[in-house]
Scaffold this motif. Sequence first.
Motif, PDB file in Angstrom:
ATOM      1  N   ALA A  19     -11.168 -20.819 -45.996  1.00  0.00           N
ATOM      2  CA  ALA A  19     -10.067 -19.856 -46.150  1.00  0.00           C
ATOM      3  C   ALA A  19      -8.788 -20.557 -46.599  1.00  0.00           C
ATOM      4  CB  ALA A  19      -9.835 -19.115 -44.838  1.00  0.00           C
ATOM      5  N   HIS A  20      -8.524 -21.711 -46.013  1.00  0.00           N
ATOM      6  CA  HIS A  20      -7.327 -22.470 -46.400  1.00  0.00           C
ATOM      7  C   HIS A  20      -7.382 -22.847 -47.880  1.00  0.00           C
ATOM      8  CE1 HIS A  20      -4.003 -25.278 -46.194  1.00  0.00           C
ATOM      9  NE2 HIS A  20      -4.783 -26.227 -46.677  1.00  0.00           N
ATOM     10  N   ILE A  21      -8.563 -23.235 -48.350  1.00  0.00           N
ATOM     11  CA  ILE A  21      -8.728 -23.571 -49.767  1.00  0.00           C
ATOM     12  C   ILE A  21      -8.469 -22.337 -50.629  1.00  0.00           C
ATOM     13  CG2 ILE A  21     -10.422 -24.234 -51.523  1.00  0.00           C
ATOM     14  CD1 ILE A  21     -11.686 -26.054 -49.368  1.00  0.00           C
ATOM     15  N   GLY A  46      -9.788 -31.123 -53.034  1.00  0.00           N
ATOM     16  CA  GLY A  46      -9.633 -32.000 -51.892  1.00  0.00           C
ATOM     17  C   GLY A  46      -9.072 -33.365 -52.247  1.00  0.00           C
ATOM     18  N   ARG A  47      -9.035 -34.238 -51.239  1.00  0.00           N
ATOM     19  CA  ARG A  47      -8.387 -35.543 -51.385  1.00  0.00           C
ATOM     20  C   ARG A  47      -9.136 -36.486 -52.318  1.00  0.00           C
ATOM     21  NH1 ARG A  47      -6.350 -36.788 -45.130  1.00  0.00           N
ATOM     22  NH2 ARG A  47      -5.000 -34.941 -44.960  1.00  0.00           N
ATOM     23  N   ALA A  78     -18.469 -32.943 -46.441  1.00  0.00           N
ATOM     24  CA  ALA A  78     -17.918 -33.170 -45.107  1.00  0.00           C
ATOM     25  C   ALA A  78     -18.964 -32.959 -44.025  1.00  0.00           C
ATOM     26  CB  ALA A  78     -16.725 -32.232 -44.872  1.00  0.00           C
ATOM     27  N   PHE A  79     -19.933 -32.096 -44.307  1.00  0.00           N
ATOM     28  CA  PHE A  79     -20.946 -31.747 -43.312  1.00  0.00           C
ATOM     29  C   PHE A  79     -22.298 -32.274 -43.772  1.00  0.00           C
ATOM     30  CE2 PHE A  79     -23.092 -27.985 -40.916  1.00  0.00           C
ATOM     31  CZ  PHE A  79     -23.539 -28.875 -39.955  1.00  0.00           C
ATOM     32  N   ALA A 126     -13.800 -35.762 -49.208  1.00  0.00           N
ATOM     33  CA  ALA A 126     -14.287 -34.490 -49.742  1.00  0.00           C
ATOM     34  C   ALA A 126     -13.375 -34.065 -50.907  1.00  0.00           C
ATOM     35  CB  ALA A 126     -14.302 -33.441 -48.637  1.00  0.00           C
ATOM     36  N   SER A 127     -13.833 -33.172 -51.796  1.00  0.00           N
ATOM     37  CA  SER A 127     -15.099 -32.443 -51.701  1.00  0.00           C
ATOM     38  C   SER A 127     -16.241 -33.221 -52.334  1.00  0.00           C
ATOM     39  CB  SER A 127     -14.984 -31.089 -52.406  1.00  0.00           C
ATOM     40  OG  SER A 127     -14.950 -31.241 -53.810  1.00  0.00           O
ATOM     41  N   GLY A 128     -17.457 -32.848 -51.918  1.00  0.00           N
ATOM     42  CA  GLY A 128     -18.621 -33.590 -52.371  1.00  0.00           C
ATOM     43  C   GLY A 128     -18.890 -33.493 -53.857  1.00  0.00           C
ATOM     44  N   MET A 129     -18.490 -32.377 -54.486  1.00  0.00           N
ATOM     45  CA  MET A 129     -18.712 -32.210 -55.930  1.00  0.00           C
ATOM     46  C   MET A 129     -17.459 -32.517 -56.745  1.00  0.00           C
ATOM     47  SD  MET A 129     -21.198 -28.881 -56.187  1.00  0.00           S
ATOM     48  CE  MET A 129     -22.565 -28.634 -55.051  1.00  0.00           C
ATOM     49  N   CYS A 130     -16.426 -33.060 -56.065  1.00  0.00           N
ATOM     50  CA  CYS A 130     -15.183 -33.478 -56.733  1.00  0.00           C
ATOM     51  C   CYS A 130     -14.436 -32.310 -57.374  1.00  0.00           C
ATOM     52  CB  CYS A 130     -15.454 -34.559 -57.782  1.00  0.00           C
ATOM     53  SG  CYS A 130     -16.297 -36.002 -57.153  1.00  0.00           S
ATOM     54  N   GLU A 131     -14.559 -31.138 -56.796  1.00  0.00           N
ATOM     55  CA  GLU A 131     -13.886 -29.963 -57.350  1.00  0.00           C
ATOM     56  C   GLU A 131     -12.561 -29.668 -56.659  1.00  0.00           C
ATOM     57  OE1 GLU A 131     -14.758 -27.553 -60.107  1.00  0.00           O
ATOM     58  OE2 GLU A 131     -15.328 -29.623 -60.448  1.00  0.00           O
TER      59      GLU A 131
END
Length: 517
Positions: free
Chosen positions: A100-102, A387-388, A289-290, A380-385
């Motif tokens: 939701a924050h994203i 996040g940091r 992250a998970f 994250a994010s795992g797909m580089c779309e």
Amino acid sequence: MQIRFYGAAREVTGSMHMLETEKDRILLDCGMFQGRRAEADEKNRVMPFDPAIIANVVLSHAHIDHSGRIPLLVKKGFAGNVLTTRATADACHYLLPDSAHIQESDAAYLNYKHVRGALTDLTGRDQNEIKKMLKKNGRTDDDAVSRYMDRYGLARVEPLYTSADAEQALTHFAGQPYNHRVTAARDMECVFYEAGHILGSAVTIIRAKERGRSYNICYTGDIGRFDKPIIRDPQLQFAEQDRDIDLMLMESTYGDRSHEPVADMTPHLKQIITETVERGGTLLIPAFAFGRTQELLYAIHDLYNNNEVPKVPIYVDSPLATRITRVYGEHPEVYDRQTHSDFLTEGKNPFLFDHLHFTESVEESMALMREDRPHIVLSASGMCEGGRILHHLRYKIHNEKNTILIVGYMAAHTLGRRLKEKGMEYAQNGRRGEAPVMRFMNKEYPLKARVVSLDGFSAHGDKNEMLRFLKESNLRVKRIALVHGEPEQMDGFAQTLKKEGYKVFMPRTGEGLRIHR
């Protein structure tokens, strides 16, 4: 009795399927489609049915491409329960608010860009002056953006759902233990078995009755690998009443590929860490992250315990990954025997050890990006779309001392997929000539960092492991509907299954299938 396929039909993300009898309907997953921004927004906003007609949701696991639209479902009128395992329910208490924050942040950014562009056209002011009007202390002033949108009648971009929507959705979750039967709807019950994909993931058997007949539907969710650390293998022994499967919905993410053996992963990781540190570089790992983050921490912890690699600092630079790692620590009941013997019997936490740091604040993260000494970053994010990870990439991507390690599935049209394809192509050509150029965050960067892929860390079983699940389990499967796979992977797996004597169906989005005995 019928099933209709509304998501992850001939594509990988956005899992959602409706199972319907004469008396009731349930939803198997309610996931978010991930891909190009415009396409994803269009697919995710539209619910192809009235959510109020759904009795309950049966959730296979917590990954956002399986759970991410549950807040929207609730927002639009769903009033039932979300039935899932206890670990999945706990993980969703962090994943859905983060999602939701994203959504809120993306909407705010797009509105800012819209207003900035419109003010340039409408007022003739230059960009620097407009930026000052729309920012306060270096951050976007949402109130100012809103005022100018109202003043000039500009259309707002609304988030798919808000943090309040996510919190409301979490009140509908009802966590269940494995191997425990629970009512799913009128004349429907379900039971969860271990899927071996991530913490709390489940293969679900739904038993439904209609016109005096009973039907068993198996929804595999995402099937994990065998012999991986931390969680147990996919379950192969099912209760007698669950064994005869009229229809199996089966994933096919890696349906036409074979992973590296699990046993090879730690030695390869050892080599990558050692070589990067010897070059004086940073090992940058875009990791979900998970699941993926925790598996990597476990492997690195083992290498450090055995003094097999240089013990450089390790940073988990993802607040969500930090919280999910706590969830892993709270559910040792689902760990496999190896994890118990290696860590728990000695009173050790697999996910806490010397040299490991969890980065929380933005200021800590920014300082880390400028760090030149050898270290390891999981972000994250795992797909580089988003996040940091994007900020780490812009600081590290141009330096050949550094390594970008790809450890998971990268969906089509994501930055992660482009990094993997272009980086490995450059390596195969001997790293000669100009480095490929990657565009993200509105700038172009030369991809001089080394790109390495370890597919064996994938949480998805490959072709052979999915066949093993089918052939070594005690299930008797009449028909298989393949879902959650790109067309070439799905087609290849369908041919493999047909050669093994299985009846296979590959549904398209919106297509229905009547289930009969």
